[in-house]
Design a protein around this motif. Structure first.
Motif, mmCIF file in Angstrom:
data_model
loop_
_atom_site.group_PDB
_atom_site.id
_atom_site.type_symbol
_atom_site.label_atom_id
_atom_site.label_comp_id
_atom_site.label_asym_id
_atom_site.label_seq_id
_atom_site.Cartn_x
_atom_site.Cartn_y
_atom_site.Cartn_z
ATOM 1 N N GLU A 61 -9.586 2.237 -5.812
ATOM 2 C CA GLU A 61 -9.159 0.588 -6.568
ATOM 3 C C GLU A 61 -8.480 0.410 -6.757
ATOM 4 O OE1 GLU A 61 -10.490 -1.437 -11.380
ATOM 5 O OE2 GLU A 61 -10.845 0.343 -10.831
ATOM 6 N N SER A 62 -7.974 -0.602 -6.476
ATOM 7 C CA SER A 62 -7.014 -1.140 -6.533
ATOM 8 C C SER A 62 -6.271 -1.622 -8.191
ATOM 9 C CB SER A 62 -6.566 -3.303 -5.750
ATOM 10 O OG SER A 62 -5.379 -3.553 -5.750
ATOM 11 N N PRO A 63 -4.977 -1.004 -8.558
ATOM 12 C CA PRO A 63 -3.811 -1.152 -9.471
ATOM 13 C C PRO A 63 -3.640 -2.812 -9.332
ATOM 14 C CG PRO A 63 -2.773 -0.202 -7.671
ATOM 15 C CD PRO A 63 -3.705 -0.211 -6.830
ATOM 16 N N PHE A 64 -3.200 -3.447 -8.762
ATOM 17 C CA PHE A 64 -2.988 -4.874 -9.081
ATOM 18 C C PHE A 64 -3.754 -5.723 -9.753
ATOM 19 C CE2 PHE A 64 -1.479 -2.856 -5.020
ATOM 20 C CZ PHE A 64 -0.114 -2.115 -5.840
ATOM 21 N N GLN A 392 2.179 1.508 -12.757
ATOM 22 C CA GLN A 392 1.659 0.971 -11.246
ATOM 23 C C GLN A 392 2.825 1.835 -10.609
ATOM 24 O OE1 GLN A 392 0.411 -1.796 -9.928
ATOM 25 N NE2 GLN A 392 -0.405 -1.684 -12.155
ATOM 26 N N PRO A 393 1.960 1.553 -9.092
ATOM 27 C CA PRO A 393 2.448 2.786 -8.206
ATOM 28 C C PRO A 393 2.953 1.964 -7.134
ATOM 29 C CG PRO A 393 0.039 2.412 -7.383
ATOM 30 C CD PRO A 393 0.309 1.642 -8.923
ATOM 31 N N ILE A 394 4.286 2.154 -6.422
ATOM 32 C CA ILE A 394 4.935 1.106 -5.647
ATOM 33 C C ILE A 394 4.940 1.980 -4.225
ATOM 34 C CG2 ILE A 394 7.709 -0.015 -5.494
ATOM 35 C CD1 ILE A 394 6.278 -0.741 -7.740
ATOM 36 N N LEU A 395 4.869 0.891 -3.879
ATOM 37 C CA LEU A 395 4.111 1.738 -2.496
ATOM 38 C C LEU A 395 4.739 0.863 -0.949
ATOM 39 C CD1 LEU A 395 0.507 1.485 -2.428
ATOM 40 C CD2 LEU A 395 2.028 3.353 -3.851
ATOM 41 N N PHE A 396 5.257 1.390 -0.175
ATOM 42 C CA PHE A 396 5.658 1.172 1.302
ATOM 43 C C PHE A 396 5.070 -0.424 1.554
ATOM 44 C CE2 PHE A 396 5.749 0.728 5.910
ATOM 45 C CZ PHE A 396 7.174 0.761 6.205
ATOM 46 N N PRO A 397 5.602 -1.882 2.090
ATOM 47 C CA PRO A 397 7.262 -1.943 2.253
ATOM 48 C C PRO A 397 7.759 -1.955 1.657
ATOM 49 C CG PRO A 397 5.842 -3.815 3.102
ATOM 50 C CD PRO A 397 4.721 -2.519 2.444
ATOM 51 N N VAL A 398 7.694 -2.063 0.012
ATOM 52 C CA VAL A 398 8.132 -2.982 -0.979
ATOM 53 C C VAL A 398 9.395 -1.713 -0.867
ATOM 54 C CG1 VAL A 398 7.993 -2.987 -3.635
ATOM 55 C CG2 VAL A 398 6.471 -3.392 -2.569
ATOM 56 N N VAL A 399 8.814 -0.336 -1.066
ATOM 57 C CA VAL A 399 9.493 0.690 -1.002
ATOM 58 C C VAL A 399 9.939 1.130 0.325
ATOM 59 C CG1 VAL A 399 10.258 1.622 -3.554
ATOM 60 C CG2 VAL A 399 8.530 2.212 -1.920
ATOM 61 N N PRO A 400 11.237 1.826 1.227
ATOM 62 C CA PRO A 400 11.148 2.662 2.433
ATOM 63 C C PRO A 400 10.358 3.703 2.307
ATOM 64 C CG PRO A 400 13.629 1.985 1.523
ATOM 65 C CD PRO A 400 12.476 2.035 0.327
ATOM 66 N N GLU A 401 9.845 3.544 3.526
ATOM 67 C CA GLU A 401 8.732 4.547 4.105
ATOM 68 C C GLU A 401 9.594 6.029 3.420
ATOM 69 O OE1 GLU A 401 5.862 6.066 4.929
ATOM 70 O OE2 GLU A 401 6.397 4.448 6.428
ATOM 71 N N SER A 403 9.187 6.761 0.249
ATOM 72 C CA SER A 403 10.353 7.074 -0.992
ATOM 73 C C SER A 403 9.053 6.486 -1.895
ATOM 74 C CB SER A 403 11.620 6.668 -1.275
ATOM 75 O OG SER A 403 11.096 4.851 -1.002
ATOM 76 N N ALA A 404 7.803 6.149 -1.914
ATOM 77 C CA ALA A 404 6.978 5.726 -2.388
ATOM 78 C C ALA A 404 6.609 6.231 -4.198
ATOM 79 C CB ALA A 404 5.335 5.665 -2.530
ATOM 80 N N ARG A 405 6.598 5.847 -5.236
ATOM 81 C CA ARG A 405 6.975 6.421 -5.928
ATOM 82 C C ARG A 405 5.283 5.881 -7.485
ATOM 83 N NH1 ARG A 405 12.406 4.234 -6.792
ATOM 84 N NH2 ARG A 405 12.174 5.178 -4.544
ATOM 85 N N LEU A 406 5.286 5.828 -8.602
ATOM 86 C CA LEU A 406 5.077 4.925 -9.662
ATOM 87 C C LEU A 406 6.922 4.746 -10.889
ATOM 88 C CD1 LEU A 406 2.443 8.029 -10.539
ATOM 89 C CD2 LEU A 406 2.633 6.424 -9.075
ATOM 90 N N ARG A 407 6.290 3.948 -11.432
ATOM 91 C CA ARG A 407 7.589 3.135 -12.137
ATOM 92 C C ARG A 407 7.449 3.277 -13.319
ATOM 93 N NH1 ARG A 407 10.217 -2.429 -9.568
ATOM 94 N NH2 ARG A 407 8.403 -2.866 -10.075
ATOM 95 N N PHE A 408 8.062 3.028 -13.951
ATOM 96 C CA PHE A 408 7.873 4.067 -15.688
ATOM 97 C C PHE A 408 8.682 2.931 -16.685
ATOM 98 C CE2 PHE A 408 5.603 7.253 -13.743
ATOM 99 C CZ PHE A 408 4.248 8.071 -14.789
#
Length: 439
Positions: A61-64, A392-401, A403-408
């Motif tokens: 499911e989309s987290p957005f 929220q997960p922060i995924l490519f291409p918002v961050v470089p390939e 380096s995807a992450r969860l941001r708290f």
């Protein structure tokens, strides 16, 4: 080769192959007769639709765009269920404070809701000037000018400051609004390695004579990594090479420094060494909008020339009032900054002890958990949500390939128990998904 939305050609091919094996390849929309009306040729549309189909095929499911039932602070209700919330910029816990709400309601009663037109055309409201005076004092500058949007503040101010003969030199991880402002201005744009003053100086030494005006832009607190620049060094470099220094404090006010005055207070640097301070009203100040603080000559010029101010409606009076009251409370209640920083330090320590990669975070308000894989990040965010933690997960291409992450985003409203429970939930979710610990 990278497509407009950010998928490389090989990544897109691999994703389509996976979808085909699952029996759920994306179904293209029937093409209209006229190529000029074909929405499928919009920039990044094909990849956007492929990514959306991929999420559906993987059962994710989309987290957005989740709908929150009320105020989204350290806790939030989503679909009737209570979550520990790390997806809000409510750093000082002032969004929803009854005193802030009362100030906004009083402004509505006195001024109405909208400024109706640009402030140049329809005139000022006293609350606009009061807010700008207070923000200028907070930054230690002569003056300030408030805009209706933080993103638009950077776009219109940089677009107005620079021209085709000029240079914008910025950190590689700078916010999109700065890049958009450069595009509007027509100035040359060069990015230097993240938080690397030496790299910035090398570029300035090589490029300065080729350009008229040079604007060096950094952030006070980087929203993807939660780290800080060496402000003193960047200020010295700007002076040495006859450049203007602009600092984006969107995630700094109420977060950095003993009293939340930002990166200058955090680093013990004279704020007068920075030419242009930019900030937003939507985070610690629980409102909406942006501002520029600096010399009066600059703000007066922008007041009469910046398209995003001259041709845009003025900041709504209740938004100006809520930001002003939030600023007053931040200054009157410094415990909020201390509690936020304590919470962030605790989260950072426990996350590292649990084996998560938190990158270069300073642990002052923003802590990422870096997984590298966009798929793993999305899966961990989904599992955490099931466990009662909204991040929220922060995924490519918002961050470089890679380096995807969860941001708290931490808040003064979080309790130590919230943080301990959240780390335990993350560990359980990681273990259930067999995601490897950081090396």
């Amino acid at each position: 080769m990278t497509t407009g939305f950010g998928l490389s050609a090989s990544a897109r091919s691999a994703l389509l192959s996976r979808l085909a094996r699952r029996g759920s390849p994306p179904a293209p929309e029937a093409e209209p007769a006229s190529p000029g009306r074909d929405l499928g040729t919009l920039p990044g549309m094909r990849d956007f639709e492929t990514m959306r189909e991929a999420g559906a095929a993987l059962g994710m499911e989309s987290p957005f765009f989740r709908q929150h039932d009320g105020v989204a602070g350290a806790h939030s209700s989503i679909g009737g269920r209570r979550y520990i919330n790390f997806a809000s910029y409510n750093y000082a816990g002032l969004n929803g404070d009854p005193r802030v709400a009362a100030a906004a309601k009083a402004a509505i009663d006195r001024y109405g809701i909208s400024a109706s037109a640009s402030r140049l055309a329809s005139g000022e409201r006293p609350v606009h000037a009061e807010l700008e005076v207070a923000l200028a004092a907070h930054h230690g500058t002569e003056a300030c000018l408030a805009f209706v949007s933080g993103h638009a503040t950077n776009v219109t101010v940089i677009g107005q400051l620079l021209g085709p003969r000029d240079l914008l030199l910025h950190d590689r991880l700078i916010h999109n609004s700065v890049a958009e402002g450069a595009r509007l201005s027509g100035a040359r744009r060069i990015a230097f390695a993240h938080n690397d003053p030496d790299a910035a100086e090398r570029e300035l030494a090589a490029q300065r004579r080729r350009h008229g005006r040079v604007l060096l832009v950094i952030e006070g607190h980087y929203s993807m990594d939660g780290d800080l620049p060496d402000l003193a060094r960047f200020a010295a470099i700007a002076r040495r090479h006859d450049a203007l220094l602009m600092v984006d404090e969107a995630h700094s006010i109420g977060v950095l420094g003993a009293t939340g005055r930002g990166i200058a207070e955090q680093c013990g640097v004279d704020p007068g060494l920075v030419d242009i301070w930019m900030g937003t009203l939507s985070k610690t100040l629980s409102s909406c909008g942006g501002y520029i603080a600096g010399r009066r000559r600059l703000t007066d010029w922008l007041r009469h020339t910046a398209p995003g101010f001259v041709y845009s409606v003025g900041l709504a009076p209740p938004l100006a009032a809520s930001a002003l009251e939030s600023l007053r409370l931040l200054q009157a209640e410094p415990w909020r900054v201390a509690r936020l920083q304590s919470n962030a330090a605790l989260f950072l320590r426990l996350a590292r002890q649990a084996g998560f990669d938190t990158g270069s975070s300073a642990g002052l308000g923003i802590v990422p958990i870096i997984l590298g894989s966009s798929l793993q990040s999305a899966r961990l965010a989904a599992a955490s949500f099931e466990g009662g933690v909204n991040v929220q997960p922060i995924l490519f291409p918002v961050v470089p390939e890679g380096s995807a992450r969860l941001r708290f985003f931490l808040s003064a409203e979080h309790s130590p128990a919230d943080i301990e429970e959240s780390i335990a939930t993350l560990v359980a979710a990681r273990d259930s998904l067999a995601i490897l610990k950081a090396s």
